[in-house]
Design a protein around this motif. Structure first.
Motif, PDB file in Angstrom:
ATOM      1  N   LYS A  54      14.669 -52.106  72.864  1.00 41.35           N
ATOM      2  CA  LYS A  54      13.514 -52.304  71.994  1.00 41.35           C
ATOM      3  C   LYS A  54      12.747 -50.997  71.783  1.00 41.35           C
ATOM      4  O   LYS A  54      12.381 -50.633  70.640  1.00 41.35           O
ATOM      5  CB  LYS A  54      12.595 -53.359  72.613  1.00 41.35           C
ATOM      6  CG  LYS A  54      11.313 -53.579  71.831  1.00 41.35           C
ATOM      7  CD  LYS A  54      10.412 -54.559  72.562  1.00 41.35           C
ATOM      8  CE  LYS A  54       9.065 -54.679  71.835  1.00 41.35           C
ATOM      9  NZ  LYS A  54       8.143 -55.582  72.572  1.00 41.35           N
ATOM     10  N   ALA A  57      14.759 -48.587  69.645  1.00 51.27           N
ATOM     11  CA  ALA A  57      14.707 -48.960  68.225  1.00 51.27           C
ATOM     12  C   ALA A  57      13.356 -48.589  67.610  1.00 51.27           C
ATOM     13  O   ALA A  57      13.280 -48.105  66.465  1.00 51.27           O
ATOM     14  CB  ALA A  57      14.969 -50.455  68.090  1.00 51.27           C
ATOM     15  N   GLU A  58      12.289 -48.786  68.379  1.00 55.76           N
ATOM     16  CA  GLU A  58      10.949 -48.449  67.876  1.00 55.76           C
ATOM     17  C   GLU A  58      10.794 -46.941  67.685  1.00 55.76           C
ATOM     18  O   GLU A  58      10.178 -46.477  66.712  1.00 55.76           O
ATOM     19  CB  GLU A  58       9.900 -48.973  68.849  1.00 55.76           C
ATOM     20  CG  GLU A  58       8.470 -48.796  68.394  1.00 55.76           C
ATOM     21  CD  GLU A  58       8.157 -49.559  67.123  1.00 55.76           C
ATOM     22  OE1 GLU A  58       7.259 -49.115  66.379  1.00 55.76           O
ATOM     23  OE2 GLU A  58       8.817 -50.596  66.862  1.00 55.76           O
ATOM     24  N   HIS A  60      13.222 -44.815  67.002  1.00 52.95           N
ATOM     25  CA  HIS A  60      13.978 -44.440  65.807  1.00 52.95           C
ATOM     26  C   HIS A  60      13.195 -44.797  64.551  1.00 52.95           C
ATOM     27  O   HIS A  60      13.151 -44.025  63.558  1.00 52.95           O
ATOM     28  CB  HIS A  60      15.337 -45.149  65.819  1.00 52.95           C
ATOM     29  CG  HIS A  60      16.127 -44.922  64.572  1.00 52.95           C
ATOM     30  ND1 HIS A  60      16.143 -45.816  63.507  1.00 52.95           N
ATOM     31  CD2 HIS A  60      16.916 -43.870  64.181  1.00 52.95           C
ATOM     32  CE1 HIS A  60      16.903 -45.352  62.545  1.00 52.95           C
ATOM     33  NE2 HIS A  60      17.403 -44.169  62.931  1.00 52.95           N
ATOM     34  N   HIS A  61      12.528 -45.906  64.594  1.00 55.00           N
ATOM     35  CA  HIS A  61      11.733 -46.331  63.434  1.00 55.00           C
ATOM     36  C   HIS A  61      10.567 -45.378  63.208  1.00 55.00           C
ATOM     37  O   HIS A  61      10.290 -44.964  62.058  1.00 55.00           O
ATOM     38  CB  HIS A  61      11.223 -47.756  63.663  1.00 55.00           C
ATOM     39  CG  HIS A  61      10.339 -48.250  62.566  1.00 55.00           C
ATOM     40  ND1 HIS A  61      10.791 -48.487  61.265  1.00 55.00           N
ATOM     41  CD2 HIS A  61       8.994 -48.535  62.568  1.00 55.00           C
ATOM     42  CE1 HIS A  61       9.782 -48.894  60.522  1.00 55.00           C
ATOM     43  NE2 HIS A  61       8.675 -48.945  61.289  1.00 55.00           N
ATOM     44  N   GLN A  62       9.828 -45.000  64.272  1.00 55.94           N
ATOM     45  CA  GLN A  62       8.704 -44.095  64.144  1.00 55.94           C
ATOM     46  C   GLN A  62       9.154 -42.709  63.705  1.00 55.94           C
ATOM     47  O   GLN A  62       8.476 -42.030  62.902  1.00 55.94           O
ATOM     48  CB  GLN A  62       7.953 -44.002  65.486  1.00 55.94           C
ATOM     49  CG  GLN A  62       7.171 -45.234  65.870  1.00 55.94           C
ATOM     50  CD  GLN A  62       5.975 -45.456  64.967  1.00 55.94           C
ATOM     51  OE1 GLN A  62       5.501 -44.540  64.231  1.00 55.94           O
ATOM     52  NE2 GLN A  62       5.478 -46.691  64.967  1.00 55.94           N
ATOM     53  N   HIS A  64      11.743 -42.013  61.864  1.00 53.85           N
ATOM     54  CA  HIS A  64      12.083 -42.102  60.441  1.00 53.85           C
ATOM     55  C   HIS A  64      10.814 -42.121  59.585  1.00 53.85           C
ATOM     56  O   HIS A  64      10.723 -41.440  58.539  1.00 53.85           O
ATOM     57  CB  HIS A  64      12.917 -43.354  60.188  1.00 53.85           C
ATOM     58  CG  HIS A  64      13.297 -43.529  58.755  1.00 53.85           C
ATOM     59  ND1 HIS A  64      14.266 -42.767  58.135  1.00 53.85           N
ATOM     60  CD2 HIS A  64      12.803 -44.373  57.786  1.00 53.85           C
ATOM     61  CE1 HIS A  64      14.372 -43.131  56.873  1.00 53.85           C
ATOM     62  NE2 HIS A  64      13.487 -44.123  56.628  1.00 53.85           N
ATOM     63  N   ARG A  65       9.778 -42.840  60.011  1.00 57.16           N
ATOM     64  CA  ARG A  65       8.524 -42.917  59.257  1.00 57.16           C
ATOM     65  C   ARG A  65       7.818 -41.559  59.229  1.00 57.16           C
ATOM     66  O   ARG A  65       7.278 -41.144  58.193  1.00 57.16           O
ATOM     67  CB  ARG A  65       7.608 -43.985  59.875  1.00 57.16           C
ATOM     68  CG  ARG A  65       8.015 -45.417  59.555  1.00 57.16           C
ATOM     69  CD  ARG A  65       7.169 -46.404  60.338  1.00 57.16           C
ATOM     70  NE  ARG A  65       5.748 -46.188  60.150  1.00 57.16           N
ATOM     71  CZ  ARG A  65       5.034 -46.624  59.090  1.00 57.16           C
ATOM     72  NH1 ARG A  65       5.632 -47.319  58.128  1.00 57.16           N
ATOM     73  NH2 ARG A  65       3.729 -46.390  59.003  1.00 57.16           N
ATOM     74  N   SER A  71       4.000 -41.697  58.744  1.00 57.81           N
ATOM     75  CA  SER A  71       3.450 -41.946  60.072  1.00 57.81           C
ATOM     76  C   SER A  71       2.880 -40.659  60.621  1.00 57.81           C
ATOM     77  O   SER A  71       3.218 -39.553  60.170  1.00 57.81           O
ATOM     78  CB  SER A  71       4.539 -42.491  61.005  1.00 57.81           C
ATOM     79  OG  SER A  71       4.036 -42.707  62.286  1.00 57.81           O
ATOM     80  N   GLN A  79       5.547 -42.859  71.014  1.00 60.74           N
ATOM     81  CA  GLN A  79       6.714 -43.729  71.169  1.00 60.74           C
ATOM     82  C   GLN A  79       7.822 -43.016  71.919  1.00 60.74           C
ATOM     83  O   GLN A  79       8.557 -43.622  72.689  1.00 60.74           O
ATOM     84  CB  GLN A  79       7.216 -44.199  69.794  1.00 60.74           C
ATOM     85  CG  GLN A  79       8.288 -45.262  69.871  1.00 60.74           C
ATOM     86  CD  GLN A  79       7.803 -46.514  70.594  1.00 60.74           C
ATOM     87  OE1 GLN A  79       6.669 -46.967  70.373  1.00 60.74           O
ATOM     88  NE2 GLN A  79       8.637 -47.057  71.462  1.00 60.74           N
ATOM     89  N   LYS A 140      20.026 -42.241  65.660  1.00 54.12           N
ATOM     90  CA  LYS A 140      20.529 -43.577  65.332  1.00 54.12           C
ATOM     91  C   LYS A 140      21.896 -43.833  65.949  1.00 54.12           C
ATOM     92  O   LYS A 140      22.159 -44.925  66.491  1.00 54.12           O
ATOM     93  CB  LYS A 140      20.594 -43.725  63.820  1.00 54.12           C
ATOM     94  CG  LYS A 140      21.056 -45.106  63.374  1.00 54.12           C
ATOM     95  CD  LYS A 140      21.096 -45.208  61.862  1.00 54.12           C
ATOM     96  CE  LYS A 140      21.552 -46.600  61.426  1.00 54.12           C
ATOM     97  NZ  LYS A 140      21.631 -46.722  59.949  1.00 54.12           N
ATOM     98  N   TYR A 143      21.540 -44.361  69.685  1.00 50.99           N
ATOM     99  CA  TYR A 143      20.938 -45.673  69.906  1.00 50.99           C
ATOM    100  C   TYR A 143      21.966 -46.796  69.750  1.00 50.99           C
ATOM    101  O   TYR A 143      22.072 -47.681  70.595  1.00 50.99           O
ATOM    102  CB  TYR A 143      19.767 -45.873  68.944  1.00 50.99           C
ATOM    103  CG  TYR A 143      19.337 -47.310  68.813  1.00 50.99           C
ATOM    104  CD1 TYR A 143      18.746 -47.993  69.869  1.00 50.99           C
ATOM    105  CD2 TYR A 143      19.549 -48.002  67.610  1.00 50.99           C
ATOM    106  CE1 TYR A 143      18.361 -49.315  69.746  1.00 50.99           C
ATOM    107  CE2 TYR A 143      19.166 -49.338  67.485  1.00 50.99           C
ATOM    108  CZ  TYR A 143      18.581 -49.972  68.560  1.00 50.99           C
ATOM    109  OH  TYR A 143      18.207 -51.300  68.433  1.00 50.99           O
TER     110      TYR A 143
END
Length: 377
Positions: A54, A57-58, A60-62, A64-65, A71, A79, A140, A143
């Motif tokens: 989890k 994944a968070e 990687h999301h941050q 990317h943003r 972000s 993160q 990614k 991950y």
């Protein structure tokens, strides 16, 4: 021979049984370890792994943003720090030490943590809105590789857990087998000990020199007759001149004489009376009176000592002084029977030996000096 074999079996089982018990304890410990591994892999370890996925994944999301300008840098680095601490927790927490039981799991997580640590400087220098596509793609890939690996490892159908499940079943069968073996060997051990005890009791009931009943058997049998209130006549037999033969000819000759006497008395023995050796040169005969057999045992006992004895080519004349008492006519206990028989036997010796005398009412052991009393303790 049978007693010796039973003793060897009992001795062997005494060593084997503790080994089997130790084997069961080891098998139970192994079974518990396997069960704990299977249980914990579906609990603590699985929870930590899910949390790691989890947070990864968070992150990687941050990332990317942030790279796309949507972000803040602090949010992305926060993160990153959370993910970093999650890796540290998994690799150092003693509560999930069973992670080592899964082949390659610890190594894979350590490898992923090393990669996360290696990109820290890149993350610090990353400018907002700078689409570091290569870095994002690399994160990614790492991950996804970790997710695939851990998902496979912590499924119940994975090879590691299947091995544990199979090992657990094997351990259960082994424990059942060892328990059955212990029960079987315990039964054999009890049988061997019982047989040895029975054999030792039989030996104790026999006189080691002559082979006839021993004083222990005599005591038990007399007490049984008195307890059952069964009438009997007791004969106390003392060899005349045994001490002279034993002292002058040697103990070997004395032992031979005792064997001959025991053999002659045994030849007279039958269903109507029993012969035992009380010790030394004293013998005893018990004549049950419940059945009228019409046999004059007194005369038979005297006749058995009339024939001379040949020992090592030498001839010896023998005789015996015999005293008897009757229960319950004259005596009310075993002690009285023995005292009365001993008293009248002593009177026979005083009158010149070689005779039989029955105790009659009016004879009192307390009225005359006693030379000895038989020790039946």
């Amino acid at each position: 021979m049978g007693n010796c074999r039973s003793r060897k079996i009992a001795s062997l089982l005494t060593y084997i049984t503790p080994l089997l018990i130790i084997s069961i304890l080891i098998a139970v410990a192994a079974l518990k370890r396997n069960s704990d591994t299977i249980t914990n892999s579906q609990n603590e370890a699985a929870w930590y792994v899910l949390q790691l996925n989890k947070e990864y994944a968070e992150f990687h999301h941050q990332l990317h943003r942030y790279a796309t300008g949507n972000s803040d840098h602090n949010d992305m680095m926060l993160q990153y720090e959370i993910l970093w601490s999650r890796f540290t927790t998994i690799l150092t927490n003693t509560h999930i030490s069973h992670l080592y039981h899964f082949d390659g799991a610890y190594h894979q997580i350590s490898k992923q943590f090393a990669y996360i640590q290696s990109i820290e400087l890149q993350l610090i220098d990353l400018e907002p809105g700078d689409p570091e596509q290569a870095l994002i793609t690399q994160v990614k890939e790492h991950y996804e590789n970790l997710v695939v690996f851990l998902s496979h490892k912590f499924r119940l159908s994975s090879g590691d857990l299947l091995k544990r499940v199979e090992a657990t079943q094997t351990m259960k069968l082994l424990i059942y087998f060892l328990l059955c073996a212990i029960v079987l060997l315990g039964g054999i051990l009890c049988w061997a000990l019982w047989r040895e005890s029975t054999s030792m009791r039989k030996l104790a009931m026999r006189d080691t020199l002559t082979g006839i009943h021993s004083r222990l058997w005599l005591n038990n049998h007399l007490n049984e007759l008195v307890d059952a209130q069964q009438p009997f006549r007791f004969y106390l037999i003392d060899l005349d001149g045994f001490k002279q033969i034993n002292d002058t000819q040697g103990h070997h000759m004395g032992d031979q004489l005792l064997k001959v006497v025991a053999k002659r008395l045994t030849a007279l023995s039958g269903e109507h009376y029993h012969v035992a050796r009380m010790g030394g040169d004293e013998f005893a005969v018990i004549e049950p009176l419940a059945v009228q057999h019409g046999i004059n045992i007194s005369q038979k006992l005297l006749n058995s000592f009339q024939q001379p004895v040949v020992l090592d080519g030498k001839t010896f004349s023998i005789s015996a002084s015999i005293g008897s008492s009757e229960f319950p006519l004259n005596a009310s206990s075993v002690t009285e029977v023995l005292q009365q028989a001993d008293f009248v036997m002593y009177e026979v010796k005083q009158r010149g030996k070689n005779g039989v005398q029955h105790y009659e009412i009016g004879h009192s052991p307390l009225e005359k000096k006693r030379v000895k009393e038989p020790d039946f303790r």
